[in-house]
Design an enzyme around this catalytic site. Structure first.
Site, PDB file in Angstrom:
ATOM      1  N   GLU A   1       0.835  -1.206   0.000  1.00 44.85           N
ATOM      2  CA  GLU A   1       0.000   0.000   0.000  1.00 44.85           C
ATOM      3  C   GLU A   1       0.870   1.256   0.000  1.00 44.85           C
ATOM      4  O   GLU A   1       0.765   2.108   0.899  1.00 44.85           O
ATOM      5  CB  GLU A   1      -0.974  -0.033   1.163  1.00 44.85           C
ATOM      6  CG  GLU A   1      -1.899  -1.239   1.095  1.00 44.85           C
ATOM      7  CD  GLU A   1      -2.922  -1.315   2.227  1.00 44.85           C
ATOM      8  OE1 GLU A   1      -2.960  -0.402   3.066  1.00 44.85           O
ATOM      9  OE2 GLU A   1      -3.687  -2.293   2.236  1.00 44.85           O
TER      10      GLU A   1
ATOM     11  N   GLU B   1      -4.432  -9.217  -0.921  1.00 44.67           N
ATOM     12  CA  GLU B   1      -4.814  -8.974   0.479  1.00 44.67           C
ATOM     13  C   GLU B   1      -6.245  -8.487   0.549  1.00 44.67           C
ATOM     14  O   GLU B   1      -6.616  -7.487  -0.070  1.00 44.67           O
ATOM     15  CB  GLU B   1      -3.889  -7.947   1.134  1.00 44.67           C
ATOM     16  CG  GLU B   1      -4.199  -7.726   2.611  1.00 44.67           C
ATOM     17  CD  GLU B   1      -3.241  -6.747   3.267  1.00 44.67           C
ATOM     18  OE1 GLU B   1      -2.021  -6.845   3.014  1.00 44.67           O
ATOM     19  OE2 GLU B   1      -3.709  -5.862   4.012  1.00 44.67           O
TER      20      GLU B   1
END
Length: 495
Positions: free
Chosen positions: A228, A328
């Site tokens: 991220e 994820e």
């Protein structure tokens, strides 16, 4: 990941509940909405598998053999100790693990030591193998290969049980590479790794990959240098390891990592990126990369924290030709209802070839097992565990994902294994009880017997309960699906 993800998920789920859903259409439209035709020749690639990240849960529970059996075998009956009691459940049969190359060590050198966020729990401080910059030689005291024993044990236990895909990933470079010596992030967010240290970060990952192959007999199948990277929450007071990389920084680091991997004779080890938090963010990032950078990334990873929102199909079309993983996903809904809906949207719109749940053990509803990583306590198998069984025990590696027509809800996924003649259909009915008709006429032959598994996600009953049904002579299968119920149907078929 935690606070930002919770807010994003809550907003998306509220919108999903408030806005009208196709699944709650009028009686006049029910026949059209409920008749679903399977398109036997319209496929979206070979399925690679299901997985989980080993960080953070394995730091506390990684040496538990019974948990390894539960997560990484597809045994019909696995006994596991939960809160002092023996619980029996079918194994998930996961075949992918994501191993985190940690960023934390507690040594001091050259007057420097790690700066620790006041809000990071110990369970989220993952050990670094490279503990100082005094030597790049992995056989020197600058490297500690006894660190991270519990996560590494979980990795090896998974491999023993048949896991065959291993992704190495980083939440943050080791603390001493970071500008402020803090692996949770920069003081006010933003980039926290100097371009001068891009080679060191890349060398760290490539050395870990090399040593694991040589020392531990684990060959990673992909390596991801980011987590991220555009996240706004990576700062010095964060509650986990994290490091911001803007798109330019990502693009500059990727070729350096490729070069370092090649130096370790890991030329065939593919780079995956960028593990953006949201589908639309991943599309934006990819469009910013040059063709040279894109060519260096065979596998595109994205996280599923846009929940029901985000243009999944746009990302699929944007990166078409690349391997695409939802690397994820997590949510706080213990029932599995939200997960099942989002997972089906992924299979129908995103068309990934792999899907990874973030933490199989986590607090409240975030884990498929409710557990607390700092205290080391396990509470119960959440209903979400049984919802996940509907997918992981039936769509196995080697299956082909097929398309359907007539599914207005987009909550039906179909997969087929031509070598075994196994056809799997999974449907989540998000509305009231209604009849579904599955048109299987695209197959040359469909056996009359149907194995059925049911989880009532609304009531938390009928947890992965097996029953049987039959296909009618017209090659149509009819079944009434109860309100907020998840169904898996398995047939014998040939194309």
């Amino acid at each position: 990941m935690a606070a930002l993800k919770s807010c994003l998920l809550l907003l998306s789920i509220l919108c999903h509940l408030i806005l009208p859903s196709n699944s709650q259409g009028s009686e006049l439209n029910s026949i059209q909405q409920n008749e679903i035709k399977v398109n036997a020749k319209d496929s979206f690639g070979r399925w690679e598998g299901w997985g989980t990240s080993l960080a953070w849960w394995s730091k506390q529970f990684g040496k538990r053999e019974d948990l390894s059996d539960l997560f990484f075998t597809d045994d019909a009956s696995v006994k596991v100790n939960i809160n002092g009691s023996t619980v029996t459940a079918p194994g998930l049969g996961l075949n992918i693990v994501r191993y985190n190359a940690g960023a934390c060590s507690f040594n001091t050198f050259a007057g420097k030591k790690m700066q620790i966020s006041p809000y990071i729990p110990k369970s989220r401080q993952m050990d670094s193998y490279w503990i100082d910059n005094l030597s790049e030689n992995p056989n020197s005291p600058s490297w500690n290969w006894t660190a991270d024993e519990s996560q590494r044990t979980a990795l090896l236990n998974a491999k023993k049980r048949g896991v065959n895909l291993f992704e190495l990933f980083s939440n943050s470079p080791p603390w001493w590479m970071c500008d402020n010596l803090n692996p949770s992030g920069a003081p006010r967010g933003g980039n926290n790794l100097s371009p001068l240290n891009y080679p060191l970060h890349s060398r760290y990952l490539s050395t870990v990959a090399r040593v694991f192959a040589d020392k531990f007999n684990v060959s990673f199948t992909s390596v991801d240098p980011f987590n991220e990277p555009l996240g706004p929450g990576w700062n010095a007071k964060g509650n986990q390891e994290g490091c911001h990389f803007d798109v330019v920084s990502q693009a500059n680091l990727i070729p350096i990592l490729r070069n370092e991997l090649n130096k370790q004779s890991l030329n065939a080890l593919p780079i995956s990126a960028s593990d953006d938090n949201m589908y639309d963010q991943a599309t934006w990032t990819w469009n910013k990369f040059t063709q040279e950078v894109k060519d260096a990334i065979p596998q595109v990873n994205v996280h599923g924290y846009e929940s029901y929102s985000g243009n999944r199909n746009q990302l699929y079309n944007t990166v078409k030709g690349k391997k695409l993983w939802n690397s994820e996903y997590g949510d706080g809904d213990a029932t599995g209802f939200t997960m099942a809906g989002c997972l089906l949207l992924d299979l129908v719109q995103l068309h990934p070839t792999a899907w990874v749940y973030w933490q199989v053990i986590d607090q409240t509803g975030w884990g498929v097992i409710e557990g607390y990583l700092d205290s080391g306590s396990l509470v119960k198998l959440n209903p979400k565990y049984f919802a996940l069984l509907h997918f992981t025990r039936h769509i196995k590696p080697g299956f082909t994902l097929l398309s359907v027509s007539g599914d207005a809800d987009q909550r039906t996924a179909v997969a087929f294994d031509s070598s075994k003649g196994t056809l799997v259909i999974i449907t989540l009915n998000e509305g009231p009880s209604k009849d579904y008709v599955y048109d299987l006429s695209a197959f040359k032959k469909v056996g009359s017997k149907v194995d059925v598994w049911t989880t009532d996600v609304a009531k938390g009953t009928k947890l992965y309960q097996k029953s049987a049904s039959t296909v009618q002579n017209d090659n149509k299968f009819r079944f009434n699906i109860a309100e907020k119920s998840l169904q898996t149907f398995q047939f014998v078929a040939s194309q």
